[in-house]
Scaffold this motif. Structure first.
Motif, mmCIF file in Angstrom:
data_model
loop_
_atom_site.group_PDB
_atom_site.id
_atom_site.type_symbol
_atom_site.label_atom_id
_atom_site.label_comp_id
_atom_site.label_asym_id
_atom_site.label_seq_id
_atom_site.Cartn_x
_atom_site.Cartn_y
_atom_site.Cartn_z
ATOM 1 N N GLU A 22 24.491 -16.974 -43.998
ATOM 2 C CA GLU A 22 25.703 -16.250 -43.633
ATOM 3 C C GLU A 22 26.658 -16.121 -44.817
ATOM 4 O O GLU A 22 27.308 -15.080 -44.992
ATOM 5 C CB GLU A 22 26.398 -16.945 -42.454
ATOM 6 N N ARG A 23 26.742 -17.152 -45.634
ATOM 7 C CA ARG A 23 27.575 -17.050 -46.829
ATOM 8 C C ARG A 23 27.031 -15.984 -47.768
ATOM 9 O O ARG A 23 27.778 -15.207 -48.354
ATOM 10 C CB ARG A 23 27.651 -18.407 -47.550
ATOM 11 N N ARG A 24 25.696 -15.939 -47.923
ATOM 12 C CA ARG A 24 25.068 -14.927 -48.783
ATOM 13 C C ARG A 24 25.396 -13.526 -48.269
ATOM 14 O O ARG A 24 25.746 -12.635 -49.049
ATOM 15 C CB ARG A 24 23.560 -15.158 -48.838
ATOM 16 N N ALA A 25 25.311 -13.332 -46.965
ATOM 17 C CA ALA A 25 25.668 -12.041 -46.374
ATOM 18 C C ALA A 25 27.147 -11.738 -46.612
ATOM 19 O O ALA A 25 27.525 -10.598 -46.905
ATOM 20 C CB ALA A 25 25.353 -12.036 -44.889
ATOM 21 N N GLY A 26 27.986 -12.759 -46.516
ATOM 22 C CA GLY A 26 29.417 -12.583 -46.705
ATOM 23 C C GLY A 26 29.798 -12.200 -48.122
ATOM 24 O O GLY A 26 30.845 -11.573 -48.346
ATOM 25 N N PHE A 27 28.972 -12.557 -49.078
ATOM 26 C CA PHE A 27 29.220 -12.154 -50.463
ATOM 27 C C PHE A 27 28.779 -10.711 -50.715
ATOM 28 O O PHE A 27 28.986 -10.181 -51.798
ATOM 29 C CB PHE A 27 28.498 -13.086 -51.432
ATOM 30 N N GLY A 28 28.157 -10.089 -49.698
ATOM 31 C CA GLY A 28 27.764 -8.696 -49.819
ATOM 32 C C GLY A 28 26.339 -8.469 -50.260
ATOM 33 O O GLY A 28 25.982 -7.359 -50.664
ATOM 34 N N ASP A 29 25.499 -9.509 -50.144
ATOM 35 C CA ASP A 29 24.097 -9.358 -50.531
ATOM 36 C C ASP A 29 23.335 -8.718 -49.370
ATOM 37 O O ASP A 29 23.155 -9.336 -48.322
ATOM 38 C CB ASP A 29 23.493 -10.720 -50.865
ATOM 39 N N PRO A 30 22.874 -7.465 -49.517
ATOM 40 C CA PRO A 30 22.226 -6.776 -48.406
ATOM 41 C C PRO A 30 20.885 -7.375 -47.996
ATOM 42 O O PRO A 30 20.399 -7.102 -46.900
ATOM 43 C CB PRO A 30 22.038 -5.344 -48.937
ATOM 44 N N ALA A 31 20.295 -8.213 -48.849
ATOM 45 C CA ALA A 31 19.001 -8.812 -48.521
ATOM 46 C C ALA A 31 19.132 -10.102 -47.719
ATOM 47 O O ALA A 31 18.125 -10.660 -47.279
ATOM 48 C CB ALA A 31 18.217 -9.105 -49.810
ATOM 49 N N ALA A 32 20.368 -10.558 -47.492
ATOM 50 C CA ALA A 32 20.579 -11.890 -46.920
ATOM 51 C C ALA A 32 19.821 -12.137 -45.624
ATOM 52 O O ALA A 32 19.176 -13.179 -45.460
ATOM 53 C CB ALA A 32 22.078 -12.125 -46.696
ATOM 54 N N HIS A 33 19.875 -11.191 -44.680
ATOM 55 C CA HIS A 33 19.259 -11.434 -43.375
ATOM 56 C C HIS A 33 17.769 -11.112 -43.347
ATOM 57 O O HIS A 33 17.108 -11.324 -42.329
ATOM 58 C CB HIS A 33 20.006 -10.674 -42.282
ATOM 59 N N GLY A 34 17.227 -10.651 -44.451
ATOM 60 C CA GLY A 34 15.787 -10.423 -44.515
ATOM 61 C C GLY A 34 15.046 -11.530 -45.239
ATOM 62 O O GLY A 34 13.821 -11.497 -45.339
ATOM 63 N N ILE A 35 15.809 -12.522 -45.728
ATOM 64 C CA ILE A 35 15.205 -13.611 -46.503
ATOM 65 C C ILE A 35 15.706 -14.936 -45.948
ATOM 66 O O ILE A 35 16.901 -15.232 -46.046
ATOM 67 C CB ILE A 35 15.588 -13.514 -47.995
ATOM 68 N N PRO A 36 14.845 -15.759 -45.363
ATOM 69 C CA PRO A 36 15.294 -17.077 -44.901
ATOM 70 C C PRO A 36 15.715 -17.928 -46.094
ATOM 71 O O PRO A 36 15.169 -17.790 -47.189
ATOM 72 C CB PRO A 36 14.064 -17.654 -44.201
ATOM 73 N N THR A 37 16.701 -18.787 -45.901
ATOM 74 C CA THR A 37 17.185 -19.647 -46.978
ATOM 75 C C THR A 37 16.072 -20.628 -47.367
ATOM 76 O O THR A 37 15.531 -21.326 -46.516
ATOM 77 C CB THR A 37 18.436 -20.404 -46.518
ATOM 78 N N HIS A 38 15.765 -20.675 -48.673
ATOM 79 C CA HIS A 38 14.556 -21.372 -49.071
ATOM 80 C C HIS A 38 14.580 -21.823 -50.527
ATOM 81 O O HIS A 38 15.426 -21.382 -51.310
ATOM 82 C CB HIS A 38 13.348 -20.441 -48.901
ATOM 83 N N VAL A 39 13.614 -22.670 -50.858
ATOM 84 C CA VAL A 39 13.265 -22.997 -52.243
ATOM 85 C C VAL A 39 11.855 -22.452 -52.460
ATOM 86 O O VAL A 39 10.917 -22.823 -51.746
ATOM 87 C CB VAL A 39 13.300 -24.518 -52.492
ATOM 88 N N THR A 40 11.697 -21.584 -53.433
ATOM 89 C CA THR A 40 10.419 -20.923 -53.673
ATOM 90 C C THR A 40 9.380 -21.865 -54.274
ATOM 91 O O THR A 40 9.677 -22.630 -55.191
ATOM 92 C CB THR A 40 10.618 -19.721 -54.631
#
Length: 198
Positions: A22-40
């Motif tokens: 949600e913070r990533r989305a709030g910063f305006g990153d359009p990919a936020a909700h298509g990528i689960p929070t993770h370590v690659t």
């Protein structure tokens, strides 16, 4: 049968995963909700679909002989100017992640992937957005901390809509798939429960 784009990662568990998403989305990153929070562990990799069963078996074998380890996030970092990324730093657990990613990408395995940059485990919170928003992500999450015990990793597939959906979890010590990581709030990244046999 065509090709698919896959990735392997360690999901950041709740409530931390949804919060950072949600913070990533709030910063305006359009990919936020298509990528689960993770370590690659394995970055986006295109493979023939018919190779998936072999890749799944490879991942299950790695999980079967892996042990849980502590992961701790603290503070922020950035790859700028080399790459337009702001991330939350992994300050404990990097060695465990590195061992896993090396085994996944092993030359003798089914996904012998070369990396563009040296492996550096982290949790992305902003990517490819305006500099002012990147600066805000860097500053506002500078005090962020989270800790958990990593007990599994997961295989994901990227859809034509560019959304990443989980195919399987691989639980350490058993190698069997498990549905231990719930979907993050507001995120369409979970696929329906799947049988280990494709």
């Amino acid at each position: 049968m065509g090709t698919v784009t896959i990735g392997v990662s360690i999901a950041v568990p709740e409530p931390h995963g949804s919060l950072l998403q949600e913070r990533r989305a709030g910063f305006g990153d359009p990919a936020a909700h298509g990528i689960p929070t993770h370590v690659t562990l394995l970055p986006p990799t295109e493979v023939d679909r018919e190779r998936l069963p072999g890749i799944e078996a490879h991942l299950a074998g790695i999980a079967a002989v892996s042990d849980p380890f502590t992961m701790r996030l603290e503070g922020t970092g950035t790859f700028r100017p080399l790459s337009p990324v702001v991330f939350v730093k992994l300050v404990e657990g990097a060695l465990g992640c590195d061992r896993l990613q090396q085994r996944i990408r092993d030359e003798a395995g089914p996904v012998p992937r070369e990396l563009q940059f040296p492996y550096h485990p982290h949790v992305t919170v902003a990517h490819g957005i305006p500099d002012a928003a990147m600066d805000r992500a860097f500053e506002e999450l500078a005090g962020y901390t989270a800790q958990w015990t990593c007990r599994s990793f997961a295989l994901y597939e990227q859809g034509a809509d560019e959304v990443w959906r989980k195919l399987y979890d691989y639980e350490f010590g058993s190698g069997r798939t498990a549905s231990a990581v719930p979907a993050q709030g507001g995120s369409p990244v979970e696929s329906p429960a799947a049988s280990p046999a494709r």
